[in-house]
Each structure stands twice: as structure tokens, then as C-alpha cells.
Motif scaffolding. Structure first.
Motif, PDB file in Angstrom:
ATOM      1  N   GLY A 162       0.831  -1.192   0.000  1.00 52.03           N
ATOM      2  CA  GLY A 162       0.000   0.000   0.000  1.00 52.03           C
ATOM      3  C   GLY A 162       0.861   1.235   0.000  1.00 52.03           C
ATOM      4  N   ARG A 163       0.234   2.370  -0.258  1.00 52.52           N
ATOM      5  CA  ARG A 163       0.957   3.634  -0.263  1.00 52.52           C
ATOM      6  C   ARG A 163       0.959   4.237   1.128  1.00 52.52           C
ATOM      7  NH1 ARG A 163      -0.082   7.623  -5.181  1.00 52.52           N
ATOM      8  NH2 ARG A 163       1.918   8.363  -4.444  1.00 52.52           N
ATOM      9  N   GLY A 164       2.066   4.833   1.456  1.00 54.61           N
ATOM     10  CA  GLY A 164       2.148   5.531   2.726  1.00 54.61           C
ATOM     11  C   GLY A 164       1.954   4.613   3.912  1.00 54.61           C
ATOM     12  N   ILE A 165       1.271   5.127   4.904  1.00 55.70           N
ATOM     13  CA  ILE A 165       1.128   4.426   6.178  1.00 55.70           C
ATOM     14  C   ILE A 165      -0.130   3.558   6.222  1.00 55.70           C
ATOM     15  CG2 ILE A 165      -0.187   6.203   7.416  1.00 55.70           C
ATOM     16  CD1 ILE A 165       1.951   5.864   9.683  1.00 55.70           C
ATOM     17  N   SER A 166      -0.895   3.522   5.135  1.00 53.52           N
ATOM     18  CA  SER A 166      -2.181   2.812   5.135  1.00 53.52           C
ATOM     19  C   SER A 166      -2.040   1.322   5.432  1.00 53.52           C
ATOM     20  CB  SER A 166      -2.930   3.018   3.821  1.00 53.52           C
ATOM     21  OG  SER A 166      -2.200   2.479   2.748  1.00 53.52           O
ATOM     22  N   ALA A 167      -1.039   0.674   4.882  1.00 51.88           N
ATOM     23  CA  ALA A 167      -0.855  -0.762   5.137  1.00 51.88           C
ATOM     24  C   ALA A 167      -0.569  -1.014   6.615  1.00 51.88           C
ATOM     25  CB  ALA A 167       0.266  -1.326   4.267  1.00 51.88           C
ATOM     26  N   LEU A 168       0.236  -0.155   7.227  1.00 54.02           N
ATOM     27  CA  LEU A 168       0.553  -0.317   8.641  1.00 54.02           C
ATOM     28  C   LEU A 168      -0.674  -0.043   9.511  1.00 54.02           C
ATOM     29  CD1 LEU A 168       2.515  -0.950  10.891  1.00 54.02           C
ATOM     30  CD2 LEU A 168       3.367   1.401  10.738  1.00 54.02           C
ATOM     31  N   LEU A 169      -1.468   0.952   9.172  1.00 57.50           N
ATOM     32  CA  LEU A 169      -2.704   1.206   9.917  1.00 57.50           C
ATOM     33  C   LEU A 169      -3.596  -0.033   9.886  1.00 57.50           C
ATOM     34  CD1 LEU A 169      -3.581   4.875   8.920  1.00 57.50           C
ATOM     35  CD2 LEU A 169      -3.204   4.034  11.242  1.00 57.50           C
ATOM     36  N   THR A 170      -3.726  -0.650   8.719  1.00 60.09           N
ATOM     37  CA  THR A 170      -4.526  -1.872   8.576  1.00 60.09           C
ATOM     38  C   THR A 170      -3.962  -2.992   9.452  1.00 60.09           C
ATOM     39  OG1 THR A 170      -5.156  -1.297   6.327  1.00 60.09           O
ATOM     40  CG2 THR A 170      -5.343  -3.618   6.939  1.00 60.09           C
ATOM     41  N   ALA A 171      -2.666  -3.198   9.382  1.00 56.85           N
ATOM     42  CA  ALA A 171      -2.032  -4.272  10.157  1.00 56.85           C
ATOM     43  C   ALA A 171      -2.159  -4.039  11.649  1.00 56.85           C
ATOM     44  CB  ALA A 171      -0.562  -4.403   9.764  1.00 56.85           C
ATOM     45  N   VAL A 172      -2.002  -2.806  12.093  1.00 59.00           N
ATOM     46  CA  VAL A 172      -2.109  -2.510  13.525  1.00 59.00           C
ATOM     47  C   VAL A 172      -3.521  -2.805  14.015  1.00 59.00           C
ATOM     48  CG1 VAL A 172      -2.112  -0.642  15.234  1.00 59.00           C
ATOM     49  CG2 VAL A 172      -0.215  -0.858  13.631  1.00 59.00           C
ATOM     50  N   GLU A 173      -4.513  -2.422  13.244  1.00 58.14           N
ATOM     51  CA  GLU A 173      -5.898  -2.704  13.629  1.00 58.14           C
ATOM     52  C   GLU A 173      -6.139  -4.209  13.701  1.00 58.14           C
ATOM     53  OE1 GLU A 173      -8.663  -0.464  14.470  1.00 58.14           O
ATOM     54  OE2 GLU A 173      -6.769   0.507  14.931  1.00 58.14           O
ATOM     55  N   VAL A 228      -2.973   7.629  21.084  1.00 53.08           N
ATOM     56  CA  VAL A 228      -3.396   8.940  20.583  1.00 53.08           C
ATOM     57  C   VAL A 228      -2.911   9.099  19.140  1.00 53.08           C
ATOM     58  CG1 VAL A 228      -3.187  11.447  20.888  1.00 53.08           C
ATOM     59  CG2 VAL A 228      -3.437   9.958  22.890  1.00 53.08           C
ATOM     60  N   ALA A 229      -1.690   8.664  18.878  1.00 53.77           N
ATOM     61  CA  ALA A 229      -1.151   8.718  17.512  1.00 53.77           C
ATOM     62  C   ALA A 229      -2.008   7.884  16.568  1.00 53.77           C
ATOM     63  CB  ALA A 229       0.295   8.232  17.489  1.00 53.77           C
ATOM     64  N   LEU A 230      -2.418   6.695  16.998  1.00 59.07           N
ATOM     65  CA  LEU A 230      -3.248   5.828  16.164  1.00 59.07           C
ATOM     66  C   LEU A 230      -4.542   6.531  15.771  1.00 59.07           C
ATOM     67  CD1 LEU A 230      -4.040   3.110  14.855  1.00 59.07           C
ATOM     68  CD2 LEU A 230      -4.871   2.397  17.112  1.00 59.07           C
ATOM     69  N   LEU A 274       5.531   4.996  16.084  1.00 62.66           N
ATOM     70  CA  LEU A 274       4.540   5.041  17.156  1.00 62.66           C
ATOM     71  C   LEU A 274       3.522   3.913  16.986  1.00 62.66           C
ATOM     72  CD1 LEU A 274       4.065   8.896  17.392  1.00 62.66           C
ATOM     73  CD2 LEU A 274       4.818   7.407  19.274  1.00 62.66           C
ATOM     74  N   LEU A 275       3.118   3.645  15.742  1.00 67.09           N
ATOM     75  CA  LEU A 275       2.179   2.549  15.488  1.00 67.09           C
ATOM     76  C   LEU A 275       2.817   1.195  15.790  1.00 67.09           C
ATOM     77  CD1 LEU A 275       0.416   3.684  12.194  1.00 67.09           C
ATOM     78  CD2 LEU A 275      -0.402   3.895  14.554  1.00 67.09           C
ATOM     79  N   PHE A 276       4.071   1.022  15.405  1.00 70.91           N
ATOM     80  CA  PHE A 276       4.750  -0.251  15.668  1.00 70.91           C
ATOM     81  C   PHE A 276       4.784  -0.569  17.161  1.00 70.91           C
ATOM     82  CE2 PHE A 276       6.928  -0.184  11.401  1.00 70.91           C
ATOM     83  CZ  PHE A 276       6.419  -1.400  10.979  1.00 70.91           C
ATOM     84  N   THR A 277       4.892   0.438  18.016  1.00 67.60           N
ATOM     85  CA  THR A 277       4.949   0.155  19.450  1.00 67.60           C
ATOM     86  C   THR A 277       3.673  -0.524  19.932  1.00 67.60           C
ATOM     87  OG1 THR A 277       4.086   2.313  20.162  1.00 67.60           O
ATOM     88  CG2 THR A 277       6.490   2.116  19.879  1.00 67.60           C
ATOM     89  N   LEU A 278       2.565  -0.312  19.233  1.00 65.32           N
ATOM     90  CA  LEU A 278       1.283  -0.907  19.633  1.00 65.32           C
ATOM     91  C   LEU A 278       1.229  -2.415  19.416  1.00 65.32           C
ATOM     92  CD1 LEU A 278      -1.126   1.832  18.291  1.00 65.32           C
ATOM     93  CD2 LEU A 278      -0.550   1.369  20.680  1.00 65.32           C
ATOM     94  N   VAL A 279       2.019  -2.933  18.470  1.00 66.09           N
ATOM     95  CA  VAL A 279       1.997  -4.377  18.201  1.00 66.09           C
ATOM     96  C   VAL A 279       3.131  -5.111  18.914  1.00 66.09           C
ATOM     97  CG1 VAL A 279       0.761  -4.147  16.013  1.00 66.09           C
ATOM     98  CG2 VAL A 279       3.266  -4.164  16.004  1.00 66.09           C
ATOM     99  N   ARG A 280       3.888  -4.370  19.702  1.00 65.45           N
ATOM    100  CA  ARG A 280       4.987  -4.942  20.487  1.00 65.45           C
ATOM    101  C   ARG A 280       5.861  -5.888  19.660  1.00 65.45           C
ATOM    102  NH1 ARG A 280       0.519  -4.560  23.811  1.00 65.45           N
ATOM    103  NH2 ARG A 280       0.839  -3.269  25.650  1.00 65.45           N
ATOM    104  N   LEU A 316      11.528   4.085  18.674  1.00 63.72           N
ATOM    105  CA  LEU A 316      11.785   2.652  18.855  1.00 63.72           C
ATOM    106  C   LEU A 316      12.804   2.412  19.972  1.00 63.72           C
ATOM    107  CD1 LEU A 316      11.833   1.581  15.099  1.00 63.72           C
ATOM    108  CD2 LEU A 316       9.991   1.204  16.767  1.00 63.72           C
ATOM    109  N   ARG A 317      13.827   3.231  20.015  1.00 64.43           N
ATOM    110  CA  ARG A 317      14.850   3.098  21.066  1.00 64.43           C
ATOM    111  C   ARG A 317      14.216   3.312  22.443  1.00 64.43           C
ATOM    112  NH1 ARG A 317      18.168   6.626  19.062  1.00 64.43           N
ATOM    113  NH2 ARG A 317      19.243   5.151  17.735  1.00 64.43           N
ATOM    114  N   THR A 318      13.383   4.343  22.587  1.00 67.55           N
ATOM    115  CA  THR A 318      12.710   4.637  23.854  1.00 67.55           C
ATOM    116  C   THR A 318      11.806   3.483  24.273  1.00 67.55           C
ATOM    117  OG1 THR A 318      12.807   7.012  23.459  1.00 67.55           O
ATOM    118  CG2 THR A 318      11.140   6.254  25.008  1.00 67.55           C
ATOM    119  N   ALA A 319      11.164   2.848  23.294  1.00 68.82           N
ATOM    120  CA  ALA A 319      10.260   1.726  23.578  1.00 68.82           C
ATOM    121  C   ALA A 319      11.005   0.410  23.787  1.00 68.82           C
ATOM    122  CB  ALA A 319       9.248   1.576  22.438  1.00 68.82           C
ATOM    123  N   GLY A 320      12.311   0.404  23.586  1.00 71.88           N
ATOM    124  CA  GLY A 320      13.098  -0.813  23.772  1.00 71.88           C
ATOM    125  C   GLY A 320      12.928  -1.817  22.642  1.00 71.88           C
ATOM    126  N   ILE A 321      12.587  -1.333  21.458  1.00 73.81           N
ATOM    127  CA  ILE A 321      12.369  -2.210  20.308  1.00 73.81           C
ATOM    128  C   ILE A 321      13.621  -2.221  19.433  1.00 73.81           C
ATOM    129  CG2 ILE A 321      10.996  -2.570  18.218  1.00 73.81           C
ATOM    130  CD1 ILE A 321       8.693  -1.074  19.748  1.00 73.81           C
TER     131      ILE A 321
END
Length: 155
Positions: A33-44, A129-131, A67-73, A90-95
Motif C-alpha cells: 500500500g501507499r504511505g502508512i495505510s498498510a501499517l494502519l490496517t495491520a495494527v488494527e 493517541v497517535a493511532l 509510534l504505530l509499531f509500538t502498539l503491536v509490540r 523505537l529506542r525509547t520503547a526498547g524495540i
């Protein structure tokens, strides 16, 4: 490097997907997908059906995507290109993360200003909030695209 991390890097690097996730050496997600749309779908989807920690790969990871990646740990995140802001999140989240290229900022498609998704989360540090913010911006941009599309039969 694990088998799953290698699979993610190969899949993204070859253009086989713009976003993917692997576990146990097998792809669990493969989205394009274009942009962040694929990641939004995957996170949901990931928030509903948890597969446990996965190794994720994306073509481009900016601060908004991080920020979205942190939601899926994730177990790890790979990107062909990653912004310094994404690395900070990512560094702050320990990922753990790796990338081929580091950029300062993600620009819009014309290359003359900030990406609207990055601008939308510039003052946001809370992933949930970012999501919600990114979903709203995505809807707004999608609606604007539909409203500006040429209509059949118009001259």
C-alpha cells in the motif's frame, strides 16, 4: 540475525511487500500500500488477533509509523529507510531495529514539505493517541482524494 528477520529484510528489499511481518521463518503479514495505510490496517488487525511478538519490516519508517509499531509490540523492526525520529521512538520503547538508510525527516510526496502523517503526530508521544490521529488524517486525505478525482462524463 534470525530466520524471520532475514525473511522480512529479503521480502521488503526485493519489493515483495511494502509491509510484512514474520514469525518462525514464515510470513504472517504481507501487505502492499501507499504511505502508512498498510501499517494502519495491520495494527488494527494485530490488536484484534494477537500472534505474539513478530519481526516487522516496512519500506519506510518515520516517527508516525514507529509510534504505530509500538502498539503491536514487535520483536524487531526493519526498514529500507528510517527517520531519526523513528529511531528515537523505537529506542525509547526498547524495540530493536535496523535499517539500510537513515534520513532526518519523511517528506511529503512532492518532496517540498513534511509528510502529513509525520506533521500530524509531531507533538504526540502516546501511541494510542497517535493511532486515532493517524486514522483521522488518513480518512481526511482519502476523502479529499475522492472529492478531487475526475468524475465520469465531466468535461
Amino acid at each position: 540475525m534470525t530466520e524471520s528477520e532475514q525473511l522480512v529484510q529479503t521480502t521488503i528489499g526485493s519489493g515483495g511487500a511494502t509491509l510484512c511481518a514474520a514469525d518462525g521463518g514464515e510470513l504472517v503479514y504481507r501487505l502492499t500500500g501507499r504511505g502508512i495505510s498498510a501499517l494502519l490496517t495491520a495494527v488494527e488487525e494485530e490488536r484484534v488477533v494477537s500472534h505474539g511478538p513478530l519481526d516487522w519490516g516496512d519500506k519506510l519508517v518515520g516517527r508516525a509509523a514507529a509510534l504505530l509499531f509500538t502498539l503491536v509490540r514487535p520483536r524487531s523492526v526493519f526498514a529500507l529507510t528510517m527517520s531519526t525520529g523513528a529511531q528515537d521512538v523505537l529506542r525509547t520503547a526498547g524495540i530493536p531495529f535496523t535499517c539500510d538508510t537513515v534520513i532526518l525527516d519523511v517528506l511529503n510526496r512532492t518532496g517540498i514539505g513534511p509528510c502529513p502523517m509525520e506533521a500530524a503526530v509531531s507533538g504526540i508521544n502516546e501511541p494510542l493517541v497517535a493511532l486515532e490521529t493517524l486514522k483521522q488524517v488518513s480518512r481526511t486525505l482519502s476523502d479529499a482524494g475522492r472529492n478531487n478525482a475526475p468524475r465520469k462524463g465531466s468535461t
